[in-house]
Design a protein around this motif. Structure first.
Motif, PDB file in Angstrom:
ATOM      1  N   ARG A  21       0.479 -25.354  27.139  1.00 37.85           N
ATOM      2  CA  ARG A  21      -0.916 -25.674  26.352  1.00 37.85           C
ATOM      3  C   ARG A  21      -2.193 -26.050  27.078  1.00 37.85           C
ATOM      4  O   ARG A  21      -1.890 -27.337  27.472  1.00 37.85           O
ATOM      5  CB  ARG A  21      -1.054 -27.341  25.176  1.00 37.85           C
ATOM      6  N   PRO A  22      -2.379 -25.417  28.061  1.00 35.48           N
ATOM      7  CA  PRO A  22      -3.491 -26.206  29.006  1.00 35.48           C
ATOM      8  C   PRO A  22      -4.232 -26.630  28.214  1.00 35.48           C
ATOM      9  O   PRO A  22      -4.591 -25.664  27.407  1.00 35.48           O
ATOM     10  CB  PRO A  22      -3.961 -24.559  29.591  1.00 35.48           C
ATOM     11  N   LYS A  23      -4.999 -27.378  29.173  1.00 35.57           N
ATOM     12  CA  LYS A  23      -6.389 -28.040  28.289  1.00 35.57           C
ATOM     13  C   LYS A  23      -7.671 -27.437  28.718  1.00 35.57           C
ATOM     14  O   LYS A  23      -8.916 -27.748  28.180  1.00 35.57           O
ATOM     15  CB  LYS A  23      -5.803 -29.609  28.837  1.00 35.57           C
ATOM     16  N   ASP A  24      -7.658 -27.304  29.981  1.00 33.74           N
ATOM     17  CA  ASP A  24      -8.893 -26.649  30.543  1.00 33.74           C
ATOM     18  C   ASP A  24      -8.480 -25.397  31.076  1.00 33.74           C
ATOM     19  O   ASP A  24      -7.635 -25.441  31.854  1.00 33.74           O
ATOM     20  CB  ASP A  24      -9.853 -27.406  30.578  1.00 33.74           C
ATOM     21  N   LEU A  25      -9.530 -24.424  31.521  1.00 34.76           N
ATOM     22  CA  LEU A  25      -9.820 -23.730  32.854  1.00 34.76           C
ATOM     23  C   LEU A  25      -9.561 -24.915  34.061  1.00 34.76           C
ATOM     24  O   LEU A  25      -9.038 -23.132  35.073  1.00 34.76           O
ATOM     25  CB  LEU A  25     -11.317 -22.899  32.765  1.00 34.76           C
ATOM     26  N   ASN A  62      -7.972 -12.486  32.891  1.00 41.97           N
ATOM     27  CA  ASN A  62      -9.825 -12.070  32.373  1.00 41.97           C
ATOM     28  C   ASN A  62      -9.998 -13.070  33.637  1.00 41.97           C
ATOM     29  O   ASN A  62     -10.802 -13.063  34.161  1.00 41.97           O
ATOM     30  CB  ASN A  62     -10.535 -11.945  31.128  1.00 41.97           C
ATOM     31  N   PHE A  63      -9.954 -14.222  33.087  1.00 40.58           N
ATOM     32  CA  PHE A  63     -10.490 -15.785  32.856  1.00 40.58           C
ATOM     33  C   PHE A  63     -10.185 -15.493  34.703  1.00 40.58           C
ATOM     34  O   PHE A  63     -10.396 -16.215  35.904  1.00 40.58           O
ATOM     35  CB  PHE A  63      -9.914 -16.983  33.265  1.00 40.58           C
ATOM     36  N   TRP A  64      -8.668 -15.308  35.504  1.00 43.97           N
ATOM     37  CA  TRP A  64      -8.117 -15.639  36.521  1.00 43.97           C
ATOM     38  C   TRP A  64      -9.146 -13.786  37.189  1.00 43.97           C
ATOM     39  O   TRP A  64      -9.515 -14.991  38.199  1.00 43.97           O
ATOM     40  CB  TRP A  64      -6.842 -15.192  36.763  1.00 43.97           C
ATOM     41  N   GLY A  65      -9.396 -13.114  36.843  1.00 41.63           N
ATOM     42  CA  GLY A  65      -9.994 -12.563  37.734  1.00 41.63           C
ATOM     43  C   GLY A  65     -10.935 -12.724  38.178  1.00 41.63           C
ATOM     44  O   GLY A  65     -11.848 -12.475  39.298  1.00 41.63           O
ATOM     45  N   GLU A  83     -19.686 -22.332  35.856  1.00 44.93           N
ATOM     46  CA  GLU A  83     -21.063 -21.074  35.234  1.00 44.93           C
ATOM     47  C   GLU A  83     -20.391 -20.871  34.155  1.00 44.93           C
ATOM     48  O   GLU A  83     -20.693 -20.499  33.096  1.00 44.93           O
ATOM     49  CB  GLU A  83     -20.660 -20.296  36.435  1.00 44.93           C
ATOM     50  N   ILE A  84     -18.628 -19.864  34.312  1.00 48.83           N
ATOM     51  CA  ILE A  84     -18.339 -19.847  32.823  1.00 48.83           C
ATOM     52  C   ILE A  84     -17.870 -19.997  31.925  1.00 48.83           C
ATOM     53  O   ILE A  84     -18.532 -20.557  30.650  1.00 48.83           O
ATOM     54  CB  ILE A  84     -16.085 -19.524  33.713  1.00 48.83           C
ATOM     55  N   ILE A  85     -17.903 -21.738  32.130  1.00 48.26           N
ATOM     56  CA  ILE A  85     -17.935 -22.943  30.858  1.00 48.26           C
ATOM     57  C   ILE A  85     -19.059 -22.678  30.203  1.00 48.26           C
ATOM     58  O   ILE A  85     -19.172 -23.557  29.436  1.00 48.26           O
ATOM     59  CB  ILE A  85     -16.966 -24.512  30.754  1.00 48.26           C
ATOM     60  N   ASN A  86     -20.351 -23.679  31.156  1.00 46.27           N
ATOM     61  CA  ASN A  86     -21.673 -23.867  31.041  1.00 46.27           C
ATOM     62  C   ASN A  86     -22.087 -22.211  30.369  1.00 46.27           C
ATOM     63  O   ASN A  86     -22.785 -22.258  29.082  1.00 46.27           O
ATOM     64  CB  ASN A  86     -22.388 -23.862  31.760  1.00 46.27           C
ATOM     65  N   HIS A  87     -21.359 -21.120  30.066  1.00 45.16           N
ATOM     66  CA  HIS A  87     -22.104 -20.107  29.251  1.00 45.16           C
ATOM     67  C   HIS A  87     -21.297 -19.820  28.450  1.00 45.16           C
ATOM     68  O   HIS A  87     -22.290 -19.754  27.389  1.00 45.16           O
ATOM     69  CB  HIS A  87     -21.556 -18.772  30.098  1.00 45.16           C
ATOM     70  N   LEU A  94     -10.346 -23.845  24.678  1.00 43.13           N
ATOM     71  CA  LEU A  94      -9.840 -22.595  26.219  1.00 43.13           C
ATOM     72  C   LEU A  94      -9.909 -21.202  25.396  1.00 43.13           C
ATOM     73  O   LEU A  94     -10.298 -20.302  25.969  1.00 43.13           O
ATOM     74  CB  LEU A  94      -9.180 -23.405  26.512  1.00 43.13           C
ATOM     75  N   THR A  95      -9.076 -21.638  24.315  1.00 43.79           N
ATOM     76  CA  THR A  95      -8.424 -20.300  23.476  1.00 43.79           C
ATOM     77  C   THR A  95      -9.530 -18.638  23.455  1.00 43.79           C
ATOM     78  O   THR A  95     -10.040 -18.096  23.867  1.00 43.79           O
ATOM     79  CB  THR A  95      -7.192 -19.730  22.341  1.00 43.79           C
ATOM     80  N   ASP A  96     -10.788 -19.811  22.716  1.00 43.13           N
ATOM     81  CA  ASP A  96     -12.184 -19.219  22.306  1.00 43.13           C
ATOM     82  C   ASP A  96     -12.562 -18.839  23.681  1.00 43.13           C
ATOM     83  O   ASP A  96     -13.004 -16.848  22.931  1.00 43.13           O
ATOM     84  CB  ASP A  96     -12.589 -20.078  21.743  1.00 43.13           C
ATOM     85  N   ILE A  97     -12.964 -19.322  24.236  1.00 39.33           N
ATOM     86  CA  ILE A  97     -13.554 -18.703  25.653  1.00 39.33           C
ATOM     87  C   ILE A  97     -12.746 -17.680  26.556  1.00 39.33           C
ATOM     88  O   ILE A  97     -13.036 -16.744  27.057  1.00 39.33           O
ATOM     89  CB  ILE A  97     -13.992 -20.115  26.552  1.00 39.33           C
TER      90      ILE A  97
END
Length: 123
Positions: A21-25, A62-65, A83-87, A94-97
């Motif tokens: 259960r990661p909490k964030d990016l 996809n996030f890692w890449g 930048e990813i979080i802001n967009h 997290l799962t939705d992102i």
């Protein structure tokens, strides 16, 4: 012959696990780069290890890449993640992102700030 083999002990590779259960990016990025709980970094997982964690690995890939691509283009990892979080929005889970990133990759609709001209970054 190494010391462990001389002593009759085989050296073991650290476990390849993903955070449940990661909490964030930021935590996902550390999982990719450093691994969790002394385990293997996700970027070094073998095909079998990726397959054992297939659902989570494929959603996170996809996030890692994209974060890796942004880092190669000169962004710091923290700036790329911000930048990813802001967009996508800091209000999203997290799962939705990650699902939105998968959708953007599939449709090739990355935000302009996430795309890079390979010729201009290669100089």
């Amino acid at each position: 012959m190494d010391a462990a083999a001389e002593n009759g002990r085989a050296t073991r590779r650290p476990r390849a696990t993903l955070c449940k259960r990661p909490k964030d990016l930021y935590e996902l990025w550390n999982e990719w780069e450093l691994g969790i709980h002394g385990g293997v970094p996700a970027k070094h997982f073998s095909a079998a290890e990726r397959g054992a964690n297939k659902l989570n690995f494929s959603l996170r890939r996809n996030f890692w890449g994209k974060a890796n691509e942004m880092a190669r283009a000169g962004w710091s990892s923290a700036a790329a993640i911000n930048e990813i979080i802001n967009h996508y929005g800091s209000h999203l889970a997290l799962t939705d992102i990650l699902k939105l990133m998968r959708k953007d990759k599939k449709k090739n609709t990355w935000p302009r700030s996430f795309t890079f001209d390979t010729e201009s970054t290669a100089q």
